[in-house]
Design a protein around this motif. Structure first.
Motif, short mmCIF file in Angstrom:
data_model
loop_
_atom_site.label_atom_id
_atom_site.label_comp_id
_atom_site.label_asym_id
_atom_site.label_seq_id
_atom_site.Cartn_x
_atom_site.Cartn_y
_atom_site.Cartn_z
N SER A 1 -21.48 -7.68 -3.92
CA SER A 1 -22.05 -6.41 -3.47
C SER A 1 -21.35 -5.89 -2.22
O SER A 1 -21.04 -4.70 -2.12
N ALA A 2 -21.10 -6.78 -1.28
CA ALA A 2 -20.41 -6.37 -0.05
C ALA A 2 -18.99 -5.90 -0.35
O ALA A 2 -18.51 -4.91 0.21
N LEU A 3 -18.31 -6.60 -1.26
CA LEU A 3 -16.93 -6.22 -1.60
C LEU A 3 -16.88 -4.93 -2.41
O LEU A 3 -15.93 -4.14 -2.25
N VAL A 4 -17.87 -4.68 -3.24
CA VAL A 4 -17.95 -3.40 -3.96
C VAL A 4 -18.11 -2.27 -2.93
O VAL A 4 -17.45 -1.22 -3.03
N ARG A 5 -19.00 -2.47 -1.96
CA ARG A 5 -19.18 -1.47 -0.90
C ARG A 5 -17.88 -1.27 -0.12
O ARG A 5 -17.50 -0.14 0.19
N ALA A 6 -17.21 -2.38 0.18
CA ALA A 6 -15.95 -2.29 0.93
C ALA A 6 -14.91 -1.46 0.16
O ALA A 6 -14.22 -0.62 0.74
N ARG A 7 -14.81 -1.70 -1.14
CA ARG A 7 -13.85 -0.93 -1.93
C ARG A 7 -14.25 0.53 -2.00
O ARG A 7 -13.41 1.43 -1.86
N ALA A 8 -15.53 0.81 -2.17
CA ALA A 8 -16.02 2.20 -2.24
C ALA A 8 -15.79 2.94 -0.92
O ALA A 8 -15.59 4.15 -0.92
N SER B 1 -25.40 -7.34 4.24
CA SER B 1 -25.94 -6.05 3.80
C SER B 1 -26.19 -5.07 4.94
O SER B 1 -26.93 -4.11 4.78
N GLN B 2 -25.56 -5.30 6.06
CA GLN B 2 -25.67 -4.38 7.19
C GLN B 2 -25.03 -3.04 6.83
O GLN B 2 -24.03 -3.01 6.12
N PRO B 3 -25.59 -1.94 7.33
CA PRO B 3 -24.94 -0.64 7.08
C PRO B 3 -23.59 -0.58 7.79
O PRO B 3 -23.34 -1.32 8.74
N GLY B 4 -22.75 0.29 7.30
CA GLY B 4 -21.44 0.47 7.91
C GLY B 4 -20.37 -0.32 7.17
O GLY B 4 -20.57 -0.71 6.01
N PRO B 5 -19.24 -0.56 7.81
CA PRO B 5 -18.15 -1.28 7.15
C PRO B 5 -18.60 -2.66 6.65
O PRO B 5 -19.29 -3.39 7.36
N ALA B 6 -18.20 -2.99 5.43
CA ALA B 6 -18.64 -4.25 4.81
C ALA B 6 -17.65 -5.38 5.00
O ALA B 6 -18.04 -6.54 5.10
N LEU B 7 -16.37 -5.06 5.06
CA LEU B 7 -15.35 -6.11 5.13
C LEU B 7 -15.45 -6.96 6.41
O LEU B 7 -15.29 -8.19 6.33
N PRO B 8 -15.74 -6.37 7.56
CA PRO B 8 -15.91 -7.22 8.75
C PRO B 8 -17.05 -8.25 8.58
O PRO B 8 -16.94 -9.38 9.07
N ALA B 9 -18.09 -7.88 7.87
CA ALA B 9 -19.19 -8.81 7.63
C ALA B 9 -18.76 -9.97 6.73
O ALA B 9 -19.10 -11.12 6.97
#
Length: 194
Positions: free
Chosen positions: A138-145, A75-83
């Motif tokens: 949640s992280a993958l939804v953010r990554a797609r968005a 849940s870190q801010p910024g790009p989600a896919l690297p996480a």
């Protein structure tokens, strides 16, 4: 007048976590618990209940201790896919190297040993998996968005696939002498995120 406990219940529970994680439910006797927790059988029963109740408390403790790290990582801010990639690679590394790999994952171990016939243990396993799936989703939804994940990729389906892969890594890593088997599986799974 009630007697005060002459031991630290929190430390005793952590000792139970480590013992059950290493040996499993069936292979751990009450005598093993008395020795590992350094408290009497009566104190174990009075504080934690029977062996099964202690096992479930230990399993909950393990899950609770794992969850904040995953939440922080995903849940870190910024790009989600690297996480997401980093978490999968961490799972792979933990599953294939070091002494800890022989213990596997307490949740995964419980799923294999008790899940088919112990409803309470299965519910605890399912809660843990649902939590991990939700964090990944949640992280993958953010990554797609954020345009990191192609629009045609379904974040829920990918989260479920990653959950299953991550559990499989723990099982294979526990028994395999070939760390490349786990490493290669991680890298192949990651290609589905491109």
């Amino acid at each position: 007048m009630a007697r005060t406990k002459e031991f630290d219940p929190d430390a005793a529970l952590q000792s139970a976590v480590e013992l059950f994680w290493r040996r499993g439910y069936e292979a751990t006797s009450m005598a093993d618990l008395v020795e590992a927790l350094s408290i009497g059988r009566a104190s174990i029963y009075a504080t934690f209940g029977n062996k099964h109740e202690l096992y479930l408390k230990a399993l909950e403790r393990y899950a609770t201790n794992q969850n904040p790290r995953l939440l922080d990582e995903l849940s870190q801010p910024g790009p989600a896919l690297p996480a997401v990639r980093a978490v999968l690679r961490r799972f792979g590394s933990e599953a294939s190297t070091g002494e800890g790999r022989l213990n596997g994952c307490f949740i995964t171990n419980t799923a294999a040993e008790l899940g088919p016939h112990d409803e309470s243990a299965a519910r605890c396993v399912e809660r843990s998996w649902e939590h991990l799936e939700t964090l990944l989703h949640s992280a993958l939804v953010r990554a797609r968005a954020q345009g990191e994940l192609p629009a045609d990729r379904d974040p829920l389906t990918l989260a479920r696939m990653l959950l299953v892969v991550m559990q499989g890594l723990r099982v294979v890593g526990k028994a395999s002498q070939d760390p490349a088997r786990v490493r290669d599986a991680v890298e192949q799974a990651l290609t589905l995120l491109d």
